[in-house]
Design a protein around this motif. Structure first.
Motif, PDB file in Angstrom:
ATOM      1  N   VAL A  49      -1.026  -9.192   2.564  1.00  0.00           N
ATOM      2  CA  VAL A  49      -1.205  -7.738   2.497  1.00  0.00           C
ATOM      3  C   VAL A  49       0.170  -7.073   2.498  1.00  0.00           C
ATOM      4  O   VAL A  49       0.969  -7.267   3.414  1.00  0.00           O
ATOM      5  CB  VAL A  49      -2.036  -7.234   3.687  1.00  0.00           C
ATOM      6  N   THR A  50       0.428  -6.294   1.467  1.00  0.00           N
ATOM      7  CA  THR A  50       1.715  -5.602   1.365  1.00  0.00           C
ATOM      8  C   THR A  50       1.629  -4.147   1.826  1.00  0.00           C
ATOM      9  O   THR A  50       2.663  -3.505   2.050  1.00  0.00           O
ATOM     10  CB  THR A  50       2.236  -5.633  -0.082  1.00  0.00           C
ATOM     11  N   GLY A  51       0.429  -3.622   1.949  1.00  0.00           N
ATOM     12  CA  GLY A  51       0.285  -2.243   2.396  1.00  0.00           C
ATOM     13  C   GLY A  51      -1.167  -1.834   2.472  1.00  0.00           C
ATOM     14  O   GLY A  51      -2.058  -2.487   1.920  1.00  0.00           O
ATOM     15  N   VAL A  52      -1.413  -0.742   3.200  1.00  0.00           N
ATOM     16  CA  VAL A  52      -2.738  -0.126   3.295  1.00  0.00           C
ATOM     17  C   VAL A  52      -2.541   1.363   3.066  1.00  0.00           C
ATOM     18  O   VAL A  52      -1.633   1.971   3.647  1.00  0.00           O
ATOM     19  CB  VAL A  52      -3.392  -0.373   4.668  1.00  0.00           C
ATOM     20  N   ARG A  53      -3.362   1.964   2.222  1.00  0.00           N
ATOM     21  CA  ARG A  53      -3.199   3.384   1.911  1.00  0.00           C
ATOM     22  C   ARG A  53      -4.545   4.049   1.652  1.00  0.00           C
ATOM     23  O   ARG A  53      -5.572   3.385   1.506  1.00  0.00           O
ATOM     24  CB  ARG A  53      -2.283   3.576   0.703  1.00  0.00           C
ATOM     25  N   ARG A  54      -4.507   5.361   1.614  1.00  0.00           N
ATOM     26  CA  ARG A  54      -5.703   6.155   1.323  1.00  0.00           C
ATOM     27  C   ARG A  54      -5.650   6.649  -0.111  1.00  0.00           C
ATOM     28  O   ARG A  54      -4.603   7.094  -0.578  1.00  0.00           O
ATOM     29  CB  ARG A  54      -5.782   7.355   2.282  1.00  0.00           C
ATOM     30  N   LEU A  55      -6.779   6.609  -0.784  1.00  0.00           N
ATOM     31  CA  LEU A  55      -6.925   7.176  -2.120  1.00  0.00           C
ATOM     32  C   LEU A  55      -8.153   8.069  -2.079  1.00  0.00           C
ATOM     33  O   LEU A  55      -9.279   7.603  -2.251  1.00  0.00           O
ATOM     34  CB  LEU A  55      -7.089   6.063  -3.161  1.00  0.00           C
ATOM     35  N   GLY A  56      -7.944   9.356  -1.808  1.00  0.00           N
ATOM     36  CA  GLY A  56      -9.077  10.246  -1.577  1.00  0.00           C
ATOM     37  C   GLY A  56      -9.761   9.836  -0.286  1.00  0.00           C
ATOM     38  O   GLY A  56      -9.158   9.797   0.785  1.00  0.00           O
ATOM     39  N   LYS A  57     -11.046   9.485  -0.364  1.00  0.00           N
ATOM     40  CA  LYS A  57     -11.785   8.986   0.797  1.00  0.00           C
ATOM     41  C   LYS A  57     -11.876   7.460   0.772  1.00  0.00           C
ATOM     42  O   LYS A  57     -12.572   6.870   1.596  1.00  0.00           O
ATOM     43  CB  LYS A  57     -13.193   9.586   0.819  1.00  0.00           C
ATOM     44  N   ARG A  58     -11.180   6.839  -0.167  1.00  0.00           N
ATOM     45  CA  ARG A  58     -11.192   5.380  -0.278  1.00  0.00           C
ATOM     46  C   ARG A  58     -10.013   4.768   0.473  1.00  0.00           C
ATOM     47  O   ARG A  58      -8.962   5.393   0.603  1.00  0.00           O
ATOM     48  CB  ARG A  58     -11.145   4.961  -1.748  1.00  0.00           C
ATOM     49  N   ILE A  59     -10.200   3.543   0.917  1.00  0.00           N
ATOM     50  CA  ILE A  59      -9.138   2.781   1.565  1.00  0.00           C
ATOM     51  C   ILE A  59      -8.726   1.659   0.632  1.00  0.00           C
ATOM     52  O   ILE A  59      -9.569   0.912   0.119  1.00  0.00           O
ATOM     53  CB  ILE A  59      -9.610   2.223   2.917  1.00  0.00           C
ATOM     54  N   VAL A  60      -7.421   1.573   0.396  1.00  0.00           N
ATOM     55  CA  VAL A  60      -6.882   0.574  -0.531  1.00  0.00           C
ATOM     56  C   VAL A  60      -6.042  -0.416   0.258  1.00  0.00           C
ATOM     57  O   VAL A  60      -5.131  -0.023   0.998  1.00  0.00           O
ATOM     58  CB  VAL A  60      -6.018   1.236  -1.623  1.00  0.00           C
ATOM     59  N   ILE A  61      -6.365  -1.710   0.103  1.00  0.00           N
ATOM     60  CA  ILE A  61      -5.578  -2.785   0.702  1.00  0.00           C
ATOM     61  C   ILE A  61      -4.823  -3.472  -0.428  1.00  0.00           C
ATOM     62  O   ILE A  61      -5.426  -4.058  -1.328  1.00  0.00           O
ATOM     63  CB  ILE A  61      -6.472  -3.790   1.452  1.00  0.00           C
ATOM     64  N   ASP A  62      -3.493  -3.350  -0.395  1.00  0.00           N
ATOM     65  CA  ASP A  62      -2.649  -3.917  -1.443  1.00  0.00           C
ATOM     66  C   ASP A  62      -2.327  -5.372  -1.129  1.00  0.00           C
ATOM     67  O   ASP A  62      -1.953  -5.707   0.008  1.00  0.00           O
ATOM     68  CB  ASP A  62      -1.340  -3.129  -1.561  1.00  0.00           C
TER      69      ASP A  62
END
Length: 326
Positions: A49-62
């Protein structure tokens, strides 16, 4: 539905626990959760996992690209999770068992297991696995991020089309991450009617709304993070103690004491203070106002008179002697 403050706190908590850790695998209990097939989910396994971020109301795990890239295989990948209305996370020890009826998936990391669960019979939460930033942008609805926006950018987005304030604030194509609950709180803070048209706002109305939006969201991010007290956020809900109007129908407004009002439409409702936000006038409920027509109360005073009349015309229950047992 978890909105911007809740999702931001989820992102922070997840980043603390999984950034730099390996995704060992995903256990799907509900096959309907996974909404993508290319690349296959197994391609995400054993990646860091290189990062965790928000995209609107979605959660993105990179996830990183493999150390020995396959020229025909996927590069950097992103898990995109949308919790929808009833989806929630729990952080458990490695290899934790999925809960019975509500468990949807378990994401096994080298540091622990992230459980995705969803209450209710309608399973709406979704999981996508996409490759690259270009594919990830397809999940971006296009709304601006209010927390970092200037007043001018906010004004441009708000007035691009003429809709009610309630609709515009909750439209992900206009503003990112704001939903039903926090739009109520924002409009109460700004002292604006939820049904006011966006292109009929004065300059000071827009400035006040911009400030209220940033203040309310920042305030609730801090409060939810404090409630978690360094642990994983477990109590994610649309109805929180300390909210001014959302979920407080008929309770007193914390600012003026007038009863909080509500109008219901589709699957949502709108909570507001008629005195603070609409000069004491009631907003028309699409169902009841059409049914009552001219009898629909227009002001808080008329509403109180109507309630008083109902109390006075209620039949007095007649006391009856208790039956004797034979």
């Amino acid at each position: 539905m978890p909105e911007l403050p809740d999702v931001e706190v989820y992102v922070s908590a997840l980043a603390d626990r999984i950034k730099g850790e390996r995704l060992l695998g995903v256990r799907l209990k509900s096959p309907f959760l996974l909404r993508s097939v290319t690349p296959p989910l197994r391609e995400a396994y054993d990646r860091t996992v290189t990062g965790v971020r928000r995209l609107g109301k979605r959660i993105v795990i990179d996830l990183d690209a493999p150390s020995s890239p396959n020229p025909h295989g996927p590069g950097d990948l992103h898990l995109v999770i949308h919790l929808m209305i009833a989806g929630r996370f729990a952080w458990e020890k490695p290899g934790a068992k999925l809960p019975g009826k509500i468990g949807l998936a378990a994401f096994d990391f080298s540091s622990g297991t992230l459980i995705l669960r969803e209450a209710g019979t309608k399973k709406r939460a979704s999981l996508h696995l996409v490759e690259g930033e270009h594919a990830l942008r397809a999940h971006d609805r296009g709304g601006i991020e209010v927390m970092g926006s200037t007043l001018e950018a906010f004004r441009t987005a708000l007035t691009a089309e003429n809709h009610t304030l309630k609709r515009s604030l909750t439209d992900p194509r206009v503003f990112s991450g704001i939903g039903n609950a926090y739009s109520d709180e924002i409009l109460h803070r700004a002292r604006l009617s939820p049904m006011k048209q966006t292109q009929h706002l004065a300059d000071d109305d827009i400035a006040r709304l911009h400030a209220a939006t940033q203040d309310v969201l920042a305030q609730w991010i801090d409060r939810i993070r404090d409630d978690a007290a360094g642990g994983f956020p477990e109590k994610v809900t649309a109805f929180r103690e300390g909210m001014a109007v959302h979920g407080r129908w008929r309770e007193p407004c914390p600012d003026c004491g007038a009863p909080v009002q509500r109008i219901v439409y589709a699957e949502n409702d709108c909570n507001y203070c008629a005195r603070c936000q609409n000069e004491g006038r009631l907003l028309a409920d699409r169902a009841l106002s059409r049914l009552l027509k001219s009898d629909w109360p227009k002001t808080l005073e008329e509403l109180e008179e109507l309630r008083q009349q109902r109390v006075e015309t209620q039949p007095v229950p007649v006391a009856t002697a208790p039956r004797r047992r034979r």
